[in-house]
Write a protein that holds these residues in place. Structure first.
Motif, PDB file in Angstrom:
ATOM      1  N   LEU A  95      -7.280   2.137  -5.080  1.00 21.31           N
ATOM      2  CA  LEU A  95      -7.234   3.594  -5.034  1.00 21.31           C
ATOM      3  C   LEU A  95      -8.038   4.237  -6.162  1.00 21.31           C
ATOM      4  O   LEU A  95      -8.253   5.453  -6.156  1.00 21.31           O
TER       5      LEU A  95
ATOM      6  N   ASP B  37       0.754   4.075  -2.841  1.00 23.46           N
ATOM      7  CA  ASP B  37       0.500   5.472  -2.479  1.00 23.46           C
ATOM      8  C   ASP B  37       1.592   6.387  -3.045  1.00 23.46           C
ATOM      9  O   ASP B  37       1.299   7.494  -3.534  1.00 23.46           O
TER      10      ASP B  37
ATOM     11  N   ARG C  83       0.828  -1.205   0.000  1.00 20.01           N
ATOM     12  CA  ARG C  83       0.000   0.000   0.000  1.00 20.01           C
ATOM     13  C   ARG C  83       0.868   1.264   0.000  1.00 20.01           C
ATOM     14  O   ARG C  83       0.545   2.256  -0.666  1.00 20.01           O
TER      15      ARG C  83
ATOM     16  N   ASN D 142       1.072   6.744  -6.781  1.00 22.67           N
ATOM     17  CA  ASN D 142      -0.095   7.582  -7.033  1.00 22.67           C
ATOM     18  C   ASN D 142       0.202   9.049  -6.754  1.00 22.67           C
ATOM     19  O   ASN D 142      -0.275   9.940  -7.471  1.00 22.67           O
TER      20      ASN D 142
END
Length: 421
Positions: free
Chosen positions: A395, A356, A352, A359
């Motif tokens: 996401l 993140d 994750r 992103n």
């Protein structure tokens, strides 16, 4: 995918000569067996990547007469491998790196057109000028007069691309192959220098370059799009830096794995090679487990190295001063320093956390996505596909599957442009 969010684009890079790739790792596969390439390409397709990308390799890297630790002796032709992968995959793009300095336009046009036809419109061409600042170099395997000056290589590449595209369009009645039906193979370019950026702005649909910080990479993206607008082209280009990753179930586990991988990567011989790549002096007897050399590099040699970088500091004096500052502040040996500054484990953490970070780069306009370069090949890509891709999908920034079967479609899907603010 969520409205208002930019889609993350992903490519997968199967390397050859590269000190970041852990060929000594117990899980490392082959650099020649087709099953390794097939496994890699199918993993990338399972993750709905835009494309799989093979490098060019026209020379054997040596250091002081000895093959360096990460050099690969048997390097299959990328178009031959991709032709076979066209039959083993259904949707993923197939990108070959082919240099303009040691090739001929007609041969490149004909062979890429064949892969494009066999794959149903999935071929791409990563255009390079085949420059090397160290070692024997590709020029030793070709006619001596093929190597040209840095600036001339890019003007030569511009003319080369235009001639290939003219042949694809069917404008030459003497060409012994059919024109490309529909969109031509996509052009990929790793422009870092001013000349490279101009070439990318003029021709590329994918720019395989960027910078090491978000702000620097945002500036790079703005610059590429500004150059495109000046040429009358739109902003619809996909900018994808290369990246590597280290995953763990916890942040601490990822950091421990990073330390283990750096030890495998940075052997004394590799460290000596990388140091001499910048310093230019004979450092055969230099102790890489001590401090950096207390003497300056050969600045002419260091300048040539810095200019040849894609995505790194291009001023040799700034580069070396930065290395000295980091080594002093962190009390690092030469080998430890090189493990830090020449590493490509850009994203480290839990799945994750890595999702993140990716992103954040994309939503901030620092990149449109990344070309993933796993440290362990071919199986390392499985970990990214199985653990990071689902997090990107959660996401709302990554496709659940393909909606088309051509490379052009993948690149245009979810296209969005971040402004110059």
């Amino acid at each position: 995918m969520s409205d208002g969010l930019r889609q993350v684009h992903l490519g997968a890079f199967y390397p050859n000569d590269h000190h970041h790739t852990l060929w000594s790792h117990p899980d490392a596969g082959s650099q020649i067996e087709f099953e390794a390439f097939r496994h890699f390409a199918r993993s990338a397709e399972r993750g709905a990547f835009d494309f799989v990308f093979l490098a060019e390799a026209n020379w054997l890297q040596e250091h002081r007469g000895r093959v360096i630790d990460h050099a690969i002796l048997d390097k299959p032709d990328s178009l031959t491998v991709l032709s076979a992968l066209a039959a083993e995959t259904e949707s993923i793009g197939l990108v070959a790196t082919i240099g303009t300095t040691f090739s001929d336009p007609y041969d490149v046009a004909r062979r890429l057109a064949a892969v494009h036809h066999l794959s149903g419109g999935r071929a791409g061409w990563n255009v390079v000028t085949s420059h090397t600042t160290f070692g024997i170099g590709a020029s030793s395997n070709f006619r001596p007069d093929r190597m040209v000056a840095h600036a001339d290589r890019y003007s030569q590449a511009d003319a080369f691309i235009r001639e290939v595209q003219r042949l694809w369009s069917g404008d030459d009645d003497d060409a012994a192959f059919a024109p490309v039906a529909g969109p031509q193979p996509s052009i990929v370019q790793a422009g870092g220098s001013a000349e490279g950026r101009d070439l990318a702005a003029a021709h590329a649909e994918v720019v395989f370059a960027g910078r090491r910080s978000i702000e620097e990479s945002r500036a790079f993206c703005r610059d590429i799009r500004s150059r495109r607008r000046a040429l009358g082209r739109d902003d619809d280009v996909v900018i994808m830096p290369s990246t590597a990753f280290v995953l763990g179930d916890t942040p601490a586990e990822a950091e421990e794995r990073l330390r283990e991988w750096r030890a495998l990567e940075m052997t004394p011989r590799v460290a000596a090679f990388l140091l001499e790549e910048v310093w230019g002096h004979d450092l055969s007897d230099f102790d890489v487990d001590g401090p950096l050399p207390d003497f300056d590099p050969d600045w002419h040699h260091a300048d040539a190295f810095a200019r040849g970088q894609v995505g790194g500091e291009r001023d040799a004096r700034v580069l070396v001063a930065g290395w000295r500052r980091i080594a002093e502040e962190q009390q690092l040996t030469t080998r430890q320093l090189l493990s830090t500054v020449r590493a490509r484990r850009d994203f480290v953490g839990t799945p994750r956390q890595v999702a993140d970070q990716i992103n954040t780069w994309v939503q901030s306009g620092a990149a449109d996505g990344f070309v993933v370069n796993p440290s362990v090949v071919p199986s390392g890509l499985d970990e990214f596909v199985d653990r990071v891709v689902p997090e990107l999908q959660e996401l709302g920034v990554y496709r659940a599957g393909y909606s088309g079967d051509t490379l052009q479609h993948h690149l245009r899907e979810g296209a969005a442009v971040v402004g110059d603010d």
